[in-house]
Design a protein around this motif. Structure first.
Motif, PDB file in Angstrom:
ATOM      1  N   CYS A 192       0.836  -1.216   0.000  1.00  0.00           N
ATOM      2  CA  CYS A 192       0.000   0.000   0.000  1.00  0.00           C
ATOM      3  C   CYS A 192       0.862   1.254   0.000  1.00  0.00           C
ATOM      4  O   CYS A 192       0.566   2.216  -0.728  1.00  0.00           O
ATOM      5  CB  CYS A 192      -0.946  -0.007   1.203  1.00  0.00           C
ATOM      6  N   VAL A 221      -5.052   6.057   1.660  1.00  0.00           N
ATOM      7  CA  VAL A 221      -4.789   4.715   2.167  1.00  0.00           C
ATOM      8  C   VAL A 221      -5.591   4.543   3.446  1.00  0.00           C
ATOM      9  O   VAL A 221      -5.553   5.378   4.344  1.00  0.00           O
ATOM     10  CB  VAL A 221      -3.290   4.479   2.433  1.00  0.00           C
ATOM     11  N   LEU A 270      -6.882   2.768  -1.343  1.00  0.00           N
ATOM     12  CA  LEU A 270      -6.151   1.537  -1.060  1.00  0.00           C
ATOM     13  C   LEU A 270      -6.593   1.071   0.319  1.00  0.00           C
ATOM     14  O   LEU A 270      -6.336   1.754   1.311  1.00  0.00           O
ATOM     15  CB  LEU A 270      -4.634   1.778  -1.079  1.00  0.00           C
ATOM     16  N   ASP A 309      -6.107  -1.397   3.141  1.00  0.00           N
ATOM     17  CA  ASP A 309      -5.112  -2.309   3.705  1.00  0.00           C
ATOM     18  C   ASP A 309      -5.802  -3.190   4.743  1.00  0.00           C
ATOM     19  O   ASP A 309      -6.050  -2.767   5.869  1.00  0.00           O
ATOM     20  CB  ASP A 309      -3.985  -1.482   4.332  1.00  0.00           C
TER      21      ASP A 309
END
Length: 178
Positions: free
Chosen positions: A20, A37, A103, A105
Motif C-alpha cells: 500500500c 490509504v 487503497l 489495507d
C-alpha cells in the motif's frame, strides 16, 4: 462519479502495508493521482504510510483482546463484525475522499475473507453507499510457490477469497526479491 480502489489482502507478513505504501507513492509520484490509504486492520498500529482513514479510531484489537479476553484472531473477527455494524462511520470517514483512489489495507487473518461474512458484507455495503469500483489484490509471499503443497494452499486461499468477496481479483507475488 465512481470511486476506484484496491482491497489489499493476504496472509500475515505478505507485505500488504508495504504494498500500500509503495502503490500510494507510485500513484501520487508517477501518475499524479490523489490517494487515500485506509488502514482496515484494527491490530495494525505501525503502518509505513500515513493513513487517511484508520479503523483504529473506532476499534482497537489490543483493547478488545484485553477487555473481552479474546485471542488475536477472535479480536479481529469481533472488530470486523463491529465495523460491519458501524459501516456508516466508515462511509462518513471515506466521503471526503470521493476524488481519491482508495487503497484498503486489510487484516492478514485469512479467515476474515475466506470463512467469515463481515468483510464481504462491509465491502458490498461500501460499494453501494459510495459507488465504489474495487479490485481485490491478493498478495502471496513468493516463498510459498516453491513447494507444491504450499503453492496449492496459497492458490486455494486466493481462489476462496476471489469467490467469497465477489470482486475482480489479481494475485500478486510479493517478496520476489528476497
Amino acid at each position: 462519479m465512481p470511486i476506484y480502489g484496491q482491497v489489499v489482502l493476504g496472509p500475515p507478513g505478505s507485505g500488504k502495508s508495504t504494498y500500500c505504501a509503495g502503490m500510494a507513492a507510485f500513484l501520487e509520484g508517477q501518475l499524479d493521482r490523489s490517494v487515500a490509504v485506509v488502514n482496515m486492520d484494527p491490530g495494525n498500529d505501525q503502518t509505513p504510510y500515513p493513513a487517511s482513514v484508520d479503523v483504529r479510531e473506532l476499534l482497537d484489537a489490543g483493547r478488545v483482546m484485553s477487555e473481552l479476553s479474546l485471542g488475536p484472531n477472535g479480536a479481529q473477527v469481533f472488530c470486523m463484525e463491529e465495523l460491519e455494524s458501524n459501516v456508516d462511520w466508515l462511509v462518513e470517514q471515506l466521503r471526503p475522499f470521493d476524488a481519491y483512489y482508495l487503497l484498503l489495507d486489510c487484516p492478514g487473518q485469512v479467515e476474515l475473507h475466506t470463512h467469515h461474512e463481515s468483510l464481504r458484507n462491509l465491502l458490498h455495503g461500501l460499494t453501494k453507499q459510495l459507488d465504489l469500483r474495487l479490485t481485490a489484490v491478493h498478495l502471496v509471499d513468493a516463498v510459498h510457490v516453491v513447494q507444491p503443497a504450499t503453492f496449492v494452499a496459497a492458490t486455494l486461499t486466493s481462489l476462496t477469497a476471489m469467490l467469497r468477496l465477489e470482486l475482480p481479483h489479481v494475485n500478486v507475488l510479493s517478496k520476489v526479491d528476497l
